[in-house]
Design an enzyme around this catalytic site. Structure first.
Site, PDB file in Angstrom:
ATOM      1  N   ASP A   1       1.348   4.619   2.011  1.00 12.64           N
ATOM      2  CA  ASP A   1       0.999   4.982   3.371  1.00 12.64           C
ATOM      3  C   ASP A   1       0.066   6.193   3.396  1.00 12.64           C
ATOM      4  OD1 ASP A   1       1.520   3.915   5.990  1.00 12.64           O
ATOM      5  OD2 ASP A   1       2.486   5.812   6.475  1.00 12.64           O
TER       6      ASP A   1
ATOM      7  N   ASP B   1       0.841  -1.202   0.000  1.00 10.23           N
ATOM      8  CA  ASP B   1       0.000   0.000   0.000  1.00 10.23           C
ATOM      9  C   ASP B   1       0.869   1.241   0.000  1.00 10.23           C
ATOM     10  OD1 ASP B   1       0.335   1.002   3.053  1.00 10.23           O
ATOM     11  OD2 ASP B   1       0.229  -1.183   2.987  1.00 10.23           O
TER      12      ASP B   1
END
Length: 275
Positions: free
Chosen positions: A217, A215
């Protein structure tokens, strides 16, 4: 079936600390329960064969994911591996990216670490004598080089280097925290890379991280921020490829170590007897 290890049945050359998806990369698996001066490890340790080498696998969070990052028995995990004969450890993990250059699915092999945890037991040498080890370069240089090379040969475009900042968890970062980490020039954020690396150094083990970006952040991504579902989904989509890479690295690691990790305790007298 779980049973106490014996020297003939349970000695291992290499160790892997990772998620439950790594069980299936070993052949002829046996499971052993090991006790340590620091309590039991996260779960029973699976020991099996891979390319003619015996490999011990520790499920970092437990096979049912019961240990949150700040409650993982890190000292027991590393101690148990060394007691089995392990001297080289691979540590695959899911991390967030602190830069838009590294999107989900990116493989990174960082060369630096920043500790932003609090309250975790992070040394074996907290009484009896002052032991000060060098930790300027927290990861095994030989392991990193082999991991980068194996990843390229397997078709990845790995990030060679960068800084992993380890946060306490189990919550994800606020946007302000995330932006502050990125402003320092740090590139990855995770919850489990410390104290694993320093404990490995205290036991004179080689430790090589394999970080899969799941991902962007919170300070980098637009929208609601990081979610656990997103992390699990991206990691699951890449687990087979990452598992293959771990096997490739294990196959390439030398049996004899010439790196500085093996000499980290030279000239010192640890106040405890190491396994």
């Amino acid at each position: 079936m779980s049973r106490p290890p014996s020297a003939s049945q349970s000695a291992a050359d290499l160790g892997v600390i990772g998620g439950s998806g790594f069980y299936s990369f070993l052949d002829s698996v046996e499971e052993v329960q090991i006790d340590t001066p620091y309590g039991p490890p996260s779960d029973r340790i699976a020991i099996g064969m891979l390319a003619g080498r015996r490999v011990a696998f520790v499920p970092r969070h437990g096979r049912d994911h019961r240990h949150p990052p700040h409650k993982i028995p890190y000292r027991a995990n590393l101690w148990a591996l060394r007691s089995l004969g392990v001297r080289q450890v691979l540590a695959p993990s899911a991390v967030g990216s602190l830069t838009t250059r590294y999107g989900p699915g990116t493989l990174a092999i960082p060369d630096q670490l920043v500790d932003r945890t609090s309250g975790r037991a992070q040394t074996y040498y907290d009484e009896g004598a002052a032991i000060h080890l060098s930790f300027a370069d927290p990861y095994c240089p030989a392991g990193r080089e082999i991991a980068v090379s194996a990843a390229r040969e397997a078709g990845w475009s790995p990030v060679d280097g960068g800084t992993l900042v380890v946060i306490e968890g189990p919550r994800f970062s606020t946007r302000a925290e995330s932006r502050w980490y990125a402003a320092q020039g740090w590139t990855l954020v995770g919850m489990t890379g410390h104290p694993e690396a320093v404990l490995a150094r205290e036991l004179a083990l080689c430790y090589t991280p394999l970080c899969l970006v799941t991902d962007l952040d919170a300070g980098i991504e637009q929208g609601e921020g990081v979610t656990m579902d997103e992390v699990f989904r991206v990691f699951g989509e890449n687990i087979e490829r990452l598992r293959t890479l771990v096997a490739d690295v294990i196959t390439s690691l030398p049996a004899d170590r010439t790196c500085p990790c093996s000499r980290s305790l030279d000239g010192m007298k640890p106040p405890i007897e190491l396994p």
